[in-house]
Design a protein around this motif. Structure first.
Motif, short mmCIF file in Angstrom:
data_model
loop_
_atom_site.label_atom_id
_atom_site.label_comp_id
_atom_site.label_asym_id
_atom_site.label_seq_id
_atom_site.Cartn_x
_atom_site.Cartn_y
_atom_site.Cartn_z
N PRO A 1 -5.53 1.86 -3.79
CA PRO A 1 -6.49 1.71 -2.69
C PRO A 1 -6.05 2.46 -1.43
N GLN B 1 -9.00 -7.67 -10.41
CA GLN B 1 -8.87 -6.36 -9.76
C GLN B 1 -7.56 -5.68 -10.12
N ASP C 1 -10.88 2.88 -10.01
CA ASP C 1 -10.76 3.07 -8.57
C ASP C 1 -11.42 1.89 -7.87
N ASP D 1 -11.65 1.20 -4.71
CA ASP D 1 -12.40 1.56 -3.51
C ASP D 1 -13.81 2.02 -3.85
N VAL E 1 -2.48 -5.25 0.65
CA VAL E 1 -3.86 -5.31 0.17
C VAL E 1 -3.98 -6.50 -0.79
N ARG F 1 -6.66 1.86 1.78
CA ARG F 1 -6.97 1.01 2.93
C ARG F 1 -5.88 1.13 3.99
N ARG G 1 -5.08 4.82 -9.33
CA ARG G 1 -5.97 5.03 -8.19
C ARG G 1 -5.70 3.94 -7.16
N ARG H 1 0.80 -1.23 0.00
CA ARG H 1 0.00 0.00 0.00
C ARG H 1 0.83 1.28 0.00
#
Length: 117
Positions: A79, A92, A101, A103, A86, A81, A77, A14
């Motif tokens: 995530p 995905q 995106d 999210d 992730v 989180r 974009r 991330r």
């Protein structure tokens, strides 16, 4: 465009990384920071601070493969989180590479039925 196998696991790191990192540095990051095995049947995705470049690392039978996608006018974009790693599926990851995106996406829940009717 390349396609990844549908059953392949994908793990996103991330936080942005120093994009000077090569195969060995990224494999160590997978092992030490992400707590995962860099030799498993999976793709590990990394992004730079500006979100304009993405690196994909995976082990392919006899050695590591490192792929780079660089955007000239857009941004990935990534995530937003809280977890450091992730988990995604291959579909995905392809969406993320295409600028979607994750999210903002909402799927129907997976349902298990026992009776027809």
């Amino acid at each position: 465009m390349f396609r990844l196998a549908d059953d392949l696991r994908v793990y996103l790191h991330r936080e942005p990384i120093d994009f000077r990192a090569g195969i060995n540095s990224l494999a160590i990051l997978v092992e030490q920071s992400m707590g995962l095995n860099p030799f498993e049947r999976a793709v590990f995705a990394f992004c730079n601070r500006r979100r304009t470049r993405m690196k994909l690392l995976f082990f392919d039978r006899s050695g590591f493969v490192l792929m780079l996608k660089a955007l000239t006018e857009d941004k990935f974009r990534w995530p937003l989180r809280q977890e450091t790693v992730v988990p995604l599926d291959a579909e995905q990851l392809h969406w993320l590479l295409d600028g979607i995106d994750l999210d903002a996406m909402v799927r129907h829940p997976v349902r298990q039925y026992e009776f027809v009717g």
